[in-house]
Design a protein around this motif. Sequence first.
Motif, PDB file in Angstrom:
ATOM      1  N   GLU A 186       0.846  -1.241   0.009  1.00 17.95           N
ATOM      2  CA  GLU A 186       0.096  -0.147   0.035  1.00 17.95           C
ATOM      3  C   GLU A 186       0.756   1.149  -0.001  1.00 17.95           C
ATOM      4  N   ILE A 187       1.782   1.299   0.905  1.00 16.68           N
ATOM      5  CA  ILE A 187       2.731   2.392   1.089  1.00 16.68           C
ATOM      6  C   ILE A 187       3.596   2.615  -0.404  1.00 16.68           C
ATOM      7  N   SER A 188       4.127   1.417  -0.813  1.00  9.47           N
ATOM      8  CA  SER A 188       4.781   1.453  -2.059  1.00  9.47           C
ATOM      9  C   SER A 188       3.854   2.102  -3.263  1.00  9.47           C
ATOM     10  N   LEU A 189       2.840   1.533  -3.634  1.00 10.09           N
ATOM     11  CA  LEU A 189       1.773   2.014  -4.367  1.00 10.09           C
ATOM     12  C   LEU A 189       1.342   3.245  -4.189  1.00 10.09           C
ATOM     13  N   GLU A 190       1.227   3.826  -3.011  1.00 13.28           N
ATOM     14  CA  GLU A 190       0.900   5.215  -2.734  1.00 13.28           C
ATOM     15  C   GLU A 190       2.062   6.022  -3.314  1.00 13.28           C
ATOM     16  N   ALA A 191       3.394   5.975  -2.954  1.00 10.28           N
ATOM     17  CA  ALA A 191       4.543   6.514  -3.403  1.00 10.28           C
ATOM     18  C   ALA A 191       4.870   6.502  -5.005  1.00 10.28           C
ATOM     19  N   VAL A 192       4.615   5.276  -5.605  1.00  9.98           N
ATOM     20  CA  VAL A 192       4.654   5.295  -7.213  1.00  9.98           C
ATOM     21  C   VAL A 192       3.723   6.076  -7.517  1.00  9.98           C
ATOM     22  N   ILE A 193       2.364   6.021  -7.155  1.00  6.74           N
ATOM     23  CA  ILE A 193       1.356   6.781  -7.933  1.00  6.74           C
ATOM     24  C   ILE A 193       1.675   8.400  -7.761  1.00  6.74           C
ATOM     25  N   TYR A 194       2.195   8.799  -6.622  1.00  3.70           N
ATOM     26  CA  TYR A 194       2.294  10.279  -6.202  1.00  3.70           C
ATOM     27  C   TYR A 194       3.543  10.531  -7.175  1.00  3.70           C
ATOM     28  N   TYR A 195       4.598   9.671  -7.278  1.00  3.80           N
ATOM     29  CA  TYR A 195       5.615  10.068  -7.928  1.00  3.80           C
ATOM     30  C   TYR A 195       5.419  10.161  -9.441  1.00  3.80           C
ATOM     31  N   GLU A 196       4.651   9.309  -9.970  1.00  7.10           N
ATOM     32  CA  GLU A 196       4.166   9.537 -11.426  1.00  7.10           C
ATOM     33  C   GLU A 196       3.404  10.664 -11.638  1.00  7.10           C
ATOM     34  N   GLU A 197       2.638  11.175 -10.832  1.00  7.11           N
ATOM     35  CA  GLU A 197       1.693  12.526 -10.865  1.00  7.11           C
ATOM     36  C   GLU A 197       2.730  13.694 -10.708  1.00  7.11           C
ATOM     37  N   THR A 198       3.748  13.568  -9.880  1.00  3.92           N
ATOM     38  CA  THR A 198       4.659  14.638  -9.437  1.00  3.92           C
ATOM     39  C   THR A 198       5.817  14.953 -10.934  1.00  3.92           C
ATOM     40  N   HIS A 199       6.006  13.747 -11.228  1.00  3.83           N
ATOM     41  CA  HIS A 199       7.098  13.875 -12.241  1.00  3.83           C
ATOM     42  C   HIS A 199       6.599  13.800 -13.704  1.00  3.83           C
ATOM     43  N   LYS A 200       5.108  13.887 -13.747  1.00  6.44           N
ATOM     44  CA  LYS A 200       4.679  13.974 -15.166  1.00  6.44           C
ATOM     45  C   LYS A 200       4.929  12.685 -16.011  1.00  6.44           C
TER      46      LYS A 200
END
Length: 99
Positions: A39-53
């Motif tokens: 859950e934590i990893s998925l949240e980080a990956v989704i946030y990273y993808e949004e932040t880094h376009k």
Amino acid sequence: MTYEELIERLDPNVYRNLKQAIELGKWPDGRALTREQREISLEAVIYYEETHKVPEEQRVGYLDRGEKAGTACDPSVQFRKDRQGNDDVDPDQFVEVKV
């Protein structure tokens, strides 16, 4: 350092390792991810993808609908209920629903 700052500074290699761990359900050393780690990893990956376009088609969870987009096989399309008494499939009886 805040969570947002951490993700903004996250190394692309770490992002790829997290994404692979989510896909495989285990860390690179073979240990299984716990539910909380996933859950934590998925949240980080989704946030990273949004932040880094990251392009949409490269994001985790992306589904390429290809030829099926906009048809009855596409989950974003719903059956129009205002037609009655006709069981034939008519492409005009479907409407696309944007979420």
